[in-house]
Design a protein around this motif. Structure first.
Motif, PDB file in Angstrom:
ATOM      1  N   ILE A  14       0.612  -1.054  -0.193  1.00 32.72           N
ATOM      2  CA  ILE A  14       0.499   0.167  -0.215  1.00 32.72           C
ATOM      3  C   ILE A  14       0.799   1.301   0.013  1.00 32.72           C
ATOM      4  O   ILE A  14       2.183   1.649   1.202  1.00 32.72           O
ATOM      5  CB  ILE A  14      -1.093   0.049   1.776  1.00 32.72           C
ATOM      6  CG1 ILE A  14      -1.648   1.408   0.956  1.00 32.72           C
ATOM      7  CG2 ILE A  14       0.367  -0.379   2.146  1.00 32.72           C
ATOM      8  CD1 ILE A  14      -3.079   1.069   1.674  1.00 32.72           C
ATOM      9  N   ASP A  15       0.184   2.058  -0.395  1.00 34.00           N
ATOM     10  CA  ASP A  15       0.970   3.260  -0.867  1.00 34.00           C
ATOM     11  C   ASP A  15       0.894   4.815   0.179  1.00 34.00           C
ATOM     12  O   ASP A  15      -0.559   4.455   0.129  1.00 34.00           O
ATOM     13  CB  ASP A  15       1.074   4.347  -2.182  1.00 34.00           C
ATOM     14  CG  ASP A  15       2.081   5.749  -2.587  1.00 34.00           C
ATOM     15  OD1 ASP A  15       2.624   5.564  -1.349  1.00 34.00           O
ATOM     16  OD2 ASP A  15       1.510   6.219  -3.694  1.00 34.00           O
ATOM     17  N   VAL A  16       1.843   4.483   0.980  1.00 34.31           N
ATOM     18  CA  VAL A  16       2.069   5.228   2.366  1.00 34.31           C
ATOM     19  C   VAL A  16       2.927   6.875   2.415  1.00 34.31           C
ATOM     20  O   VAL A  16       2.307   7.218   3.331  1.00 34.31           O
ATOM     21  CB  VAL A  16       2.211   4.532   3.367  1.00 34.31           C
ATOM     22  CG1 VAL A  16       1.463   3.614   3.968  1.00 34.31           C
ATOM     23  CG2 VAL A  16       3.892   4.224   3.214  1.00 34.31           C
ATOM     24  N   SER A  17       3.139   7.244   0.967  1.00 37.17           N
ATOM     25  CA  SER A  17       3.527   8.441   0.697  1.00 37.17           C
ATOM     26  C   SER A  17       2.470   9.465   1.539  1.00 37.17           C
ATOM     27  O   SER A  17       1.129   9.482   0.679  1.00 37.17           O
ATOM     28  CB  SER A  17       4.361   8.570  -0.112  1.00 37.17           C
ATOM     29  OG  SER A  17       3.860   7.808  -1.630  1.00 37.17           O
ATOM     30  N   PRO A  18       3.400  10.855   1.395  1.00 42.92           N
ATOM     31  CA  PRO A  18       2.344  11.553   0.559  1.00 42.92           C
ATOM     32  C   PRO A  18       2.192  11.935  -0.363  1.00 42.92           C
ATOM     33  O   PRO A  18       2.904  11.702  -0.460  1.00 42.92           O
ATOM     34  CB  PRO A  18       3.033  13.056   2.046  1.00 42.92           C
ATOM     35  CG  PRO A  18       4.680  12.778   2.175  1.00 42.92           C
ATOM     36  CD  PRO A  18       4.075  11.025   1.379  1.00 42.92           C
ATOM     37  N   VAL A  19       1.013  13.493   0.018  1.00 46.13           N
ATOM     38  CA  VAL A  19       0.989  13.546  -1.516  1.00 46.13           C
ATOM     39  C   VAL A  19       1.639  14.368  -1.613  1.00 46.13           C
ATOM     40  O   VAL A  19       1.329  15.757  -0.972  1.00 46.13           O
ATOM     41  CB  VAL A  19      -0.648  14.447  -1.879  1.00 46.13           C
ATOM     42  CG1 VAL A  19      -0.788  14.284  -3.503  1.00 46.13           C
ATOM     43  CG2 VAL A  19      -1.400  12.826  -1.581  1.00 46.13           C
ATOM     44  N   ALA A  40      -5.085  -0.311   6.668  1.00 44.36           N
ATOM     45  CA  ALA A  40      -5.024  -1.447   7.578  1.00 44.36           C
ATOM     46  C   ALA A  40      -4.973  -2.006   9.422  1.00 44.36           C
ATOM     47  O   ALA A  40      -5.140  -3.254   9.431  1.00 44.36           O
ATOM     48  CB  ALA A  40      -3.183   0.126   8.658  1.00 44.36           C
ATOM     49  N   LEU A  41      -6.548  -0.798   9.482  1.00 45.14           N
ATOM     50  CA  LEU A  41      -6.939  -1.308   9.761  1.00 45.14           C
ATOM     51  C   LEU A  41      -8.029  -2.624  10.850  1.00 45.14           C
ATOM     52  O   LEU A  41      -9.481  -2.987  10.821  1.00 45.14           O
ATOM     53  CB  LEU A  41      -7.237  -0.888  11.713  1.00 45.14           C
ATOM     54  CG  LEU A  41      -6.181   0.186  12.165  1.00 45.14           C
ATOM     55  CD1 LEU A  41      -6.787   0.663  13.511  1.00 45.14           C
ATOM     56  CD2 LEU A  41      -5.144  -0.953  13.120  1.00 45.14           C
ATOM     57  N   ALA A  42      -8.586  -2.853   8.769  1.00 44.45           N
ATOM     58  CA  ALA A  42     -10.004  -3.779   8.752  1.00 44.45           C
ATOM     59  C   ALA A  42      -9.514  -4.898   8.858  1.00 44.45           C
ATOM     60  O   ALA A  42     -10.891  -4.985   9.032  1.00 44.45           O
ATOM     61  CB  ALA A  42      -9.603  -3.413   6.768  1.00 44.45           C
ATOM     62  N   ARG A  98      -0.456  -2.628  12.954  1.00 45.62           N
ATOM     63  CA  ARG A  98      -1.269  -1.473  13.875  1.00 45.62           C
ATOM     64  C   ARG A  98       0.215  -0.131  13.130  1.00 45.62           C
ATOM     65  O   ARG A  98      -0.039   0.890  13.697  1.00 45.62           O
ATOM     66  CB  ARG A  98      -1.674  -2.019  14.976  1.00 45.62           C
ATOM     67  CG  ARG A  98      -2.507  -2.523  15.850  1.00 45.62           C
ATOM     68  CD  ARG A  98      -2.700  -3.103  17.043  1.00 45.62           C
ATOM     69  NE  ARG A  98      -3.693  -3.963  17.458  1.00 45.62           N
ATOM     70  CZ  ARG A  98      -4.563  -3.863  17.251  1.00 45.62           C
ATOM     71  NH1 ARG A  98      -5.232  -2.693  17.631  1.00 45.62           N
ATOM     72  NH2 ARG A  98      -5.320  -5.000  17.092  1.00 45.62           N
ATOM     73  N   ALA A  99       0.813  -1.328  12.717  1.00 43.61           N
ATOM     74  CA  ALA A  99       2.288   0.383  13.380  1.00 43.61           C
ATOM     75  C   ALA A  99       2.183   1.095  11.085  1.00 43.61           C
ATOM     76  O   ALA A  99       2.061   2.348  11.589  1.00 43.61           O
ATOM     77  CB  ALA A  99       3.516  -0.653  13.102  1.00 43.61           C
ATOM     78  N   VAL A 100       1.408   0.390  10.856  1.00 38.81           N
ATOM     79  CA  VAL A 100       1.091   1.227   9.395  1.00 38.81           C
ATOM     80  C   VAL A 100       0.018   2.145  10.011  1.00 38.81           C
ATOM     81  O   VAL A 100       0.260   3.411   9.571  1.00 38.81           O
ATOM     82  CB  VAL A 100       0.595   0.248   8.388  1.00 38.81           C
ATOM     83  CG1 VAL A 100       0.361   1.090   7.092  1.00 38.81           C
ATOM     84  CG2 VAL A 100       1.582  -0.733   8.347  1.00 38.81           C
ATOM     85  N   ALA A 101      -0.830   1.861  10.685  1.00 40.57           N
ATOM     86  CA  ALA A 101      -2.166   2.588  10.641  1.00 40.57           C
ATOM     87  C   ALA A 101      -1.126   3.907  11.626  1.00 40.57           C
ATOM     88  O   ALA A 101      -1.639   5.197  11.273  1.00 40.57           O
ATOM     89  CB  ALA A 101      -3.293   2.077  11.779  1.00 40.57           C
ATOM     90  N   SER A 102      -0.160   3.416  12.584  1.00 44.84           N
ATOM     91  CA  SER A 102       0.245   4.389  13.395  1.00 44.84           C
ATOM     92  C   SER A 102       1.194   5.772  12.306  1.00 44.84           C
ATOM     93  O   SER A 102       1.173   7.060  12.597  1.00 44.84           O
ATOM     94  CB  SER A 102       1.061   4.164  14.553  1.00 44.84           C
ATOM     95  OG  SER A 102       0.261   3.081  15.763  1.00 44.84           O
ATOM     96  N   GLN A 103       1.869   5.294  11.469  1.00 43.95           N
ATOM     97  CA  GLN A 103       2.484   5.814  10.325  1.00 43.95           C
ATOM     98  C   GLN A 103       1.263   6.905   9.797  1.00 43.95           C
ATOM     99  O   GLN A 103       2.132   8.317   9.767  1.00 43.95           O
ATOM    100  CB  GLN A 103       3.135   5.256   9.977  1.00 43.95           C
ATOM    101  CG  GLN A 103       4.215   5.504   8.762  1.00 43.95           C
ATOM    102  CD  GLN A 103       4.578   4.536   7.776  1.00 43.95           C
ATOM    103  OE1 GLN A 103       4.801   4.025   7.575  1.00 43.95           O
ATOM    104  NE2 GLN A 103       5.354   4.943   6.496  1.00 43.95           N
ATOM    105  N   ALA A 104       0.179   5.522   9.424  1.00 45.01           N
ATOM    106  CA  ALA A 104      -0.561   6.858   8.532  1.00 45.01           C
ATOM    107  C   ALA A 104      -1.205   7.877   9.189  1.00 45.01           C
ATOM    108  O   ALA A 104      -1.578   9.622   8.474  1.00 45.01           O
ATOM    109  CB  ALA A 104      -2.393   5.959   8.227  1.00 45.01           C
ATOM    110  N   ASP A 105      -1.336   8.364  11.082  1.00 47.16           N
ATOM    111  CA  ASP A 105      -1.944   9.315  11.893  1.00 47.16           C
ATOM    112  C   ASP A 105      -1.187   9.517  11.819  1.00 47.16           C
ATOM    113  O   ASP A 105      -0.913  10.996  11.986  1.00 47.16           O
ATOM    114  CB  ASP A 105      -2.216   8.210  12.929  1.00 47.16           C
ATOM    115  CG  ASP A 105      -3.413   7.786  13.095  1.00 47.16           C
ATOM    116  OD1 ASP A 105      -3.231   8.389  12.515  1.00 47.16           O
ATOM    117  OD2 ASP A 105      -3.104   7.022  14.439  1.00 47.16           O
ATOM    118  N   ALA A 106       0.585   9.684  11.705  1.00 50.56           N
ATOM    119  CA  ALA A 106       1.692  10.606  11.731  1.00 50.56           C
ATOM    120  C   ALA A 106       1.705  11.552  10.486  1.00 50.56           C
ATOM    121  O   ALA A 106       2.114  13.232  10.386  1.00 50.56           O
ATOM    122  CB  ALA A 106       3.179  10.092  12.017  1.00 50.56           C
TER     123      ALA A 106
END
Length: 201
Positions: A102-107, A125-127, A136-144
């Motif tokens: 999954i692409d987690v880079s900012p636009v 991530a939490l689906a 959960r780490a990916v979800a935290s990264q998305a939050d940050a």
């Protein structure tokens, strides 16, 4: 089971499930008289092999459901499901681990779009019903990343408001000077010349 970010994150195997060869690997062979994967082959398995096969089937279903949840929730930012397999004692292959990139880079240059994207990434991530620690780490990264984008957006809006106030204040000042100047010109043109006479009784 995991989700992997194109920018760095991976949805990882669920607890109790290993990568290839670390799960419940089938080592037994079905009876030679029945083709692999057939009901007849399963009947010829030992009780340990049958138990192992049940565990593999359960894991396979869990892995596929887990990764499909990531894929569905990830929408346009999720790649294809990647599964790792173990051959069971019945000769069939069963999924024992998997991931979804999954692409987690900012636009770039668009904090609003980044915020929206990170909300999708976190949902992806939490689906699954039981997200893994890496999920959960990916979800935290998305939050940050989302929080950083929100800060950028606030700063951008604050700067725009200050520019707008400065321009508006300048216009008000110019208008006030112009009104005062117009009033003075009008007063000098229209003011009649009166002789003041004192009247006394």
């Amino acid at each position: 089971m995991s989700i992997s970010g194109i920018s760095s994150a991976l949805f990882t195997p669920t607890a109790g499930q290993g990568r290839r060869g670390q799960g419940a690997a089938g080592t037994g062979q079905a009876a030679e008289t029945a083709p692999p994967g057939t009901p007849a082959a399963e009947k010829n398995l030992t009780s340990d092999q049958q138990s192992q096969l049940r565990e593999l089937k359960k894991t396979d279903a869990e892995v596929r459901t887990h990764e499909q949840a990531h894929k569905t929730a990830g929408g346009p930012y999720a790649g294809s499901i990647q599964l790792e397999y173990t051959t069971g004692p019945d000769g069939r292959r069963y999924a024992t681990a998997g991931e979804v990139p999954i692409d987690v880079s900012p636009v770039r240059g668009n904090p609003e779009a980044t915020i929206t994207k990170m909300e999708v990434v976190k949902r992806a991530a939490l689906a699954p019903q039981n997200p893994s620690p890496q999920d959960r780490a990916v979800a935290s990264q998305a939050d940050a990343t989302k929080a950083q984008a929100q800060t950028e957006l606030r700063q951008s809006r604050s700067g725009d408001e200050q520019d707008g106030n400065a321009q508006s204040g300048g216009l008000l000042q110019v208008n006030a000077l112009q009104v005062a100047s117009n009033y003075q010109r009008a007063a000098s043109v229209t003011q009649p010349a009166f002789n003041v006479v004192a009247i006394s009784a």
